[in-house]
Design an enzyme around this catalytic site. Sequence first.
Site, PDB file in Angstrom:
ATOM      1  N   LYS A   1       0.845  -1.209   0.000  1.00 34.33           N
ATOM      2  CA  LYS A   1       0.000   0.000   0.000  1.00 34.33           C
ATOM      3  C   LYS A   1       0.877   1.253   0.000  1.00 34.33           C
ATOM      4  O   LYS A   1       2.066   1.182   0.328  1.00 34.33           O
ATOM      5  CB  LYS A   1      -0.919  -0.021   1.218  1.00 34.33           C
ATOM      6  CG  LYS A   1      -0.192  -0.031   2.563  1.00 34.33           C
ATOM      7  CD  LYS A   1      -1.149  -0.285   3.727  1.00 34.33           C
ATOM      8  CE  LYS A   1      -0.426  -0.302   5.052  1.00 34.33           C
ATOM      9  NZ  LYS A   1      -1.303  -0.757   6.162  1.00 34.33           N
TER      10      LYS A   1
ATOM     11  N   ARG B   1     -10.736   0.358  14.818  1.00 37.47           N
ATOM     12  CA  ARG B   1     -10.675   1.046  13.524  1.00 37.47           C
ATOM     13  C   ARG B   1     -11.805   0.581  12.618  1.00 37.47           C
ATOM     14  O   ARG B   1     -12.745   1.320  12.365  1.00 37.47           O
ATOM     15  CB  ARG B   1      -9.297   0.811  12.896  1.00 37.47           C
ATOM     16  CG  ARG B   1      -8.987   1.697  11.727  1.00 37.47           C
ATOM     17  CD  ARG B   1      -7.523   1.661  11.333  1.00 37.47           C
ATOM     18  NE  ARG B   1      -7.026   0.359  10.901  1.00 37.47           N
ATOM     19  CZ  ARG B   1      -5.775   0.145  10.496  1.00 37.47           C
ATOM     20  NH1 ARG B   1      -4.905   1.142  10.474  1.00 37.47           N
ATOM     21  NH2 ARG B   1      -5.379  -1.052  10.116  1.00 37.47           N
TER      22      ARG B   1
ATOM     23  N   HIS C   1      -6.477  -7.083  13.399  1.00 39.15           N
ATOM     24  CA  HIS C   1      -5.254  -6.282  13.368  1.00 39.15           C
ATOM     25  C   HIS C   1      -4.930  -5.864  14.801  1.00 39.15           C
ATOM     26  O   HIS C   1      -5.814  -5.436  15.533  1.00 39.15           O
ATOM     27  CB  HIS C   1      -5.486  -5.057  12.473  1.00 39.15           C
ATOM     28  CG  HIS C   1      -4.246  -4.301  12.133  1.00 39.15           C
ATOM     29  ND1 HIS C   1      -3.137  -4.890  11.554  1.00 39.15           N
ATOM     30  CD2 HIS C   1      -3.922  -2.982  12.266  1.00 39.15           C
ATOM     31  CE1 HIS C   1      -2.201  -3.973  11.348  1.00 39.15           C
ATOM     32  NE2 HIS C   1      -2.652  -2.816  11.778  1.00 39.15           N
TER      33      HIS C   1
ATOM     34  N   ARG D   1       0.532 -10.727   6.828  1.00 36.90           N
ATOM     35  CA  ARG D   1       0.472  -9.471   6.057  1.00 36.90           C
ATOM     36  C   ARG D   1       1.753  -8.705   6.382  1.00 36.90           C
ATOM     37  O   ARG D   1       1.831  -7.956   7.345  1.00 36.90           O
ATOM     38  CB  ARG D   1      -0.761  -8.657   6.470  1.00 36.90           C
ATOM     39  CG  ARG D   1      -2.068  -9.443   6.440  1.00 36.90           C
ATOM     40  CD  ARG D   1      -3.273  -8.570   6.774  1.00 36.90           C
ATOM     41  NE  ARG D   1      -3.197  -7.940   8.070  1.00 36.90           N
ATOM     42  CZ  ARG D   1      -3.753  -8.404   9.191  1.00 36.90           C
ATOM     43  NH1 ARG D   1      -4.439  -9.542   9.182  1.00 36.90           N
ATOM     44  NH2 ARG D   1      -3.638  -7.741  10.323  1.00 36.90           N
TER      45      ARG D   1
ATOM     46  N   TYR E   1      15.458  31.535   5.035  1.00 35.83           N
ATOM     47  CA  TYR E   1      14.293  32.318   5.459  1.00 35.83           C
ATOM     48  C   TYR E   1      14.331  32.623   6.949  1.00 35.83           C
ATOM     49  O   TYR E   1      14.651  31.740   7.755  1.00 35.83           O
ATOM     50  CB  TYR E   1      13.005  31.543   5.169  1.00 35.83           C
ATOM     51  CG  TYR E   1      12.680  31.428   3.697  1.00 35.83           C
ATOM     52  CD1 TYR E   1      12.413  32.567   2.929  1.00 35.83           C
ATOM     53  CD2 TYR E   1      12.614  30.181   3.082  1.00 35.83           C
ATOM     54  CE1 TYR E   1      12.098  32.456   1.587  1.00 35.83           C
ATOM     55  CE2 TYR E   1      12.301  30.061   1.737  1.00 35.83           C
ATOM     56  CZ  TYR E   1      12.044  31.210   0.991  1.00 35.83           C
ATOM     57  OH  TYR E   1      11.740  31.100  -0.327  1.00 35.83           O
TER      58      TYR E   1
ATOM     59  N   CYS F   1      13.893  24.933   3.028  1.00 38.69           N
ATOM     60  CA  CYS F   1      13.016  25.597   2.056  1.00 38.69           C
ATOM     61  C   CYS F   1      12.204  24.524   1.322  1.00 38.69           C
ATOM     62  O   CYS F   1      12.346  23.334   1.567  1.00 38.69           O
ATOM     63  CB  CYS F   1      13.835  26.388   1.040  1.00 38.69           C
ATOM     64  SG  CYS F   1      15.051  27.491   1.776  1.00 38.69           S
TER      65      CYS F   1
ATOM     66  N   ASP G   1      12.440  23.545  -1.762  1.00 35.45           N
ATOM     67  CA  ASP G   1      13.196  22.721  -2.715  1.00 35.45           C
ATOM     68  C   ASP G   1      14.680  22.605  -2.390  1.00 35.45           C
ATOM     69  O   ASP G   1      15.409  21.929  -3.115  1.00 35.45           O
ATOM     70  CB  ASP G   1      13.084  23.323  -4.124  1.00 35.45           C
ATOM     71  CG  ASP G   1      11.711  23.869  -4.389  1.00 35.45           C
ATOM     72  OD1 ASP G   1      10.778  23.059  -4.460  1.00 35.45           O
ATOM     73  OD2 ASP G   1      11.557  25.106  -4.471  1.00 35.45           O
TER      74      ASP G   1
END
Length: 378
Positions: free
Chosen positions: A40, A140, A171, A224, A270, A316, A318
Amino acid sequence: MVVGNLRTARVIVDEQAIYDNIDAEVKRLDKGTELFAVVKADAYGHGMVPVARVAKAAGASGFCVALLDEALGLRQAKFTEPILVLGITDPECSALAASGHISLTVGSKAWLVQAKAVMTKEVQLRPLAVHLAIDSGMGRIGFTEISEFLKAVHFMQENPDYFEFEGVFTHFATADEADNTYFDKQVTKFNAYVDALADRPRYVHVSNSATSLWHAACNGNLVRFGVALYGLNPSGRGIEDLPYPLKPALSIETELTFCKKIHAGDSVSYGATYTAEQDEFIGTIPIGYADGWLRRLQGFHVLIDGQFCEMVGRVCMDQFMVRLPQAYPTGTKVTLVGQNQDQTISLQDVADYSNTIHYELACILTPRLPRVYRPLTK
Ligand SMILES: *Cc1c(COP(=O)(O)O)cnc(C)c1O
């Protein structure tokens, strides 16, 4: 989403590590117990299709995903193995799942009734394979009353053209903790559901990675297997004792794009939150929070030339900056996660610093960072 294939930053996934983790686990399982690889969330950020290929080669006999779309993605990539969707799917999509041989998780009889109404409209109907989820304490999804659970089982038995009762599972909330009190309560509750069945379905399963590593006695006949296949300890640093070494598969590497000398009193990034106290070298690294490298990692470090270099100033979108022990040419290798000469930064180290878990960090690496695969070596 644009993938930054031309940038010098990348997530490197070591296929042999994934193979070895699964292989070691499969070899520990009782005969007749299967391992489904949990892929997943784009295989916890590692890339769903490439990971599924390696997992299959290593002995996984099926897959678990969270969404029907992810299951369809695997079918589109030509995987024919069983696939179980672990989350609740819209009953409107029941026929689509059935036609793709995709098993769905169901937690109420009402869901089955709705799905039947949808499937009645199908001309060429194929029964939907269903795994009933038992909420034994996770809180859940799933049945919380045995009587309701049995009603759902009977409804499926009365409608064999629509449903095949393929599995029952639960689970655990605390399988990664040393204290077993809550875990044992969940086991007892789940067993009461299974004992109430006249006939067991094909799959009875309870084990995520933590359960399989540390409570193998209650594996059922299907594991799992998620986070551990990526080489990450499900408990973080909680339980260090492992039946075999887990090999982390993911690294993040890039190159210095800029290097300069700054002087005492000069500030970086910044908000000018970092000011040099003496002359020093500052390197710029082309990864930022838009890649999933969190802003709160300011003050953490990366590896350059085998040395830890502190991240100075704000991260920042990027880029971010580090303080260097000396000038380095642009193009010098930078390791954010993984090994650099004799030193390593693990995803767990990053998680410790940023107050989260490695699961989350792996998942939030955005598609803009290209995934590069180091192929199997054996
Ligand atoms: C995600 C998930 C798993 C895998 O858990 P790991 O801790 O990654 O092994 C197993 N079962 C269910 C129901 C899940 O949602």
